[in-house]
Structures are given as structure tokens and as C-alpha cells.
Write a protein that holds these residues in place. Sequence first.
Motif, PDB file in Angstrom:
ATOM      1  N   TRP A 107       0.825  -1.205   0.000  1.00 35.05           N
ATOM      2  CA  TRP A 107       0.000   0.000   0.000  1.00 35.05           C
ATOM      3  C   TRP A 107       0.857   1.253   0.000  1.00 35.05           C
ATOM      4  O   TRP A 107       0.500   2.254  -0.598  1.00 35.05           O
ATOM      5  N   SER A 116      -1.824  -0.708  -5.803  1.00 36.74           N
ATOM      6  CA  SER A 116      -2.755  -1.141  -4.759  1.00 36.74           C
ATOM      7  C   SER A 116      -4.134  -0.526  -4.967  1.00 36.74           C
ATOM      8  O   SER A 116      -5.162  -1.186  -4.766  1.00 36.74           O
ATOM      9  N   MET A 117      -4.151   0.735  -5.366  1.00 38.68           N
ATOM     10  CA  MET A 117      -5.437   1.398  -5.630  1.00 38.68           C
ATOM     11  C   MET A 117      -6.133   0.749  -6.827  1.00 38.68           C
ATOM     12  O   MET A 117      -7.340   0.522  -6.793  1.00 38.68           O
ATOM     13  N   ALA A 151      -7.605  -2.476  -5.769  1.00 39.58           N
ATOM     14  CA  ALA A 151      -8.801  -2.265  -4.948  1.00 39.58           C
ATOM     15  C   ALA A 151     -10.020  -1.993  -5.825  1.00 39.58           C
ATOM     16  O   ALA A 151     -11.123  -2.477  -5.538  1.00 39.58           O
ATOM     17  N   VAL A 152      -9.831  -1.244  -6.889  1.00 34.23           N
ATOM     18  CA  VAL A 152     -10.937  -0.958  -7.807  1.00 34.23           C
ATOM     19  C   VAL A 152     -11.420  -2.251  -8.459  1.00 34.23           C
ATOM     20  O   VAL A 152     -12.624  -2.474  -8.604  1.00 34.23           O
ATOM     21  N   TYR A 176     -14.119   1.526  -2.258  1.00 35.78           N
ATOM     22  CA  TYR A 176     -13.108   1.031  -1.314  1.00 35.78           C
ATOM     23  C   TYR A 176     -11.788   1.769  -1.497  1.00 35.78           C
ATOM     24  O   TYR A 176     -11.126   2.101  -0.521  1.00 35.78           O
ATOM     25  N   ASP A 177     -11.444   2.039  -2.752  1.00 37.73           N
ATOM     26  CA  ASP A 177     -10.188   2.752  -3.014  1.00 37.73           C
ATOM     27  C   ASP A 177     -10.187   4.133  -2.374  1.00 37.73           C
ATOM     28  O   ASP A 177      -9.153   4.602  -1.888  1.00 37.73           O
ATOM     29  N   GLN A 178     -11.339   4.769  -2.316  1.00 40.04           N
ATOM     30  CA  GLN A 178     -11.422   6.088  -1.678  1.00 40.04           C
ATOM     31  C   GLN A 178     -11.284   5.987  -0.153  1.00 40.04           C
ATOM     32  O   GLN A 178     -10.778   6.915   0.487  1.00 40.04           O
ATOM     33  N   MET A 219      -9.310   3.842   1.182  1.00 41.51           N
ATOM     34  CA  MET A 219      -7.891   3.533   1.381  1.00 41.51           C
ATOM     35  C   MET A 219      -7.034   4.792   1.476  1.00 41.51           C
ATOM     36  O   MET A 219      -6.039   4.803   2.205  1.00 41.51           O
TER      37      MET A 219
END
Length: 188
Positions: A125, A132-133, A136-137, A144-146, A148
Motif C-alpha cells: 500500500w 494497490s489502488m 482495490a478498484v 473502497y479505493d477512496q 484507502m
Amino acid sequence: MKPILKLILLAVAYLLTYVLGSCTGLIHPACYAYVGVILPLLTAFIYLLTCATIRGFGAATLLNGFVFVMLLIAGEADPTLAIGFAILTALAEIIRFLCKYDTLKGVRWSFIPFAFSFFAYTAHWWFDTEGSMAAAVDEMRAGYDQLMIPVIDNIPVLLVVLVLTIPVAILAMRLAERSLKKQMEGLK
């Protein structure tokens, strides 16, 4: 129980702590990022039993090596994990060697770097934020990415959690020692 079977079961149990830790991310990204601070409360028992079985080089190597291979097969391993595991495993093995393999002191001190192993898994991360972002998408629920972003950006909390891992690891090993006195026979 035969030592080989025991070690296989311990390695699988250790892998399951990673699955458990990873699943906390379903609750919130902060859980995934910081669960490594409490996982030593489980992994201390596994590590102590592994060290009591392997009275020489290899306890940390077996456990982190098994998890690394399984994560590699699952497509979850990355260079950050490999480097982190290599450093933490080497530190644990060196400390055990220096303190003598058959001593409780060696197990206690070597568990401190070993306790940080889950953070090697989550380190992507901070070292590969963009990747990682994107993952997550693809893999997590919408938004979820937001969630993070503030977790990744909050470096002071990460540092506090990393520092807190040391006393948690010491406490966890003491609890494991008290609970597993019979299994520790032979450790000085």
C-alpha cells in the motif's frame, strides 16, 4: 504427533492468520492496514511451537517461506513482500542463532522481528500505492479505493502501530510461554 506433520500443521495455521488478517479488510481498509499489530497474539503460539520443534535454523524460514510460496501461487506476492520477508526472516534466524537455538531467550528476541511479518504483506500500500489502488478498484466494493486514501496518507498512525507491535509481540510471547509450558520442555 510426528514432527513433520506437526510442522505442516503449524505452517498451515500460520497461513490462516494471513487469511484472517486479510479478511479484516472487508470491514475497512484500516483494519487490513493495521491488523498486523494484533496478529502476534496468534502467531506467537505458532512461532513458539515451531521453535520448540525445530531446535536449529529454520523456524522463521519455514513459516514465512510457506506463506510466501502460497501467496506466490495465489498471485498475491510482490517484491515488497519478498524483500520484507527476507529481511524479517533473516533477522529472526540470526537472533535465534546468536542467542542459541535451544534457548527461550532466542525464541523471545527473535519473535520481535518475526512479529512484523504481516506488515511485509501490507507494505505494498505504501510502496506501490498506484498498483494497490488499481487492485482495490478491481477486487473490492465500489468506493473502497477512496476509503484507502486516508489510511495510506496517515503515516503517523502507521508509525504508532509499528512501534506498538513491539510490546504486543513481547506480551504475546509471554502469553504463549505460559500457555505452552509442556511443549516448551527442553528450551533453556
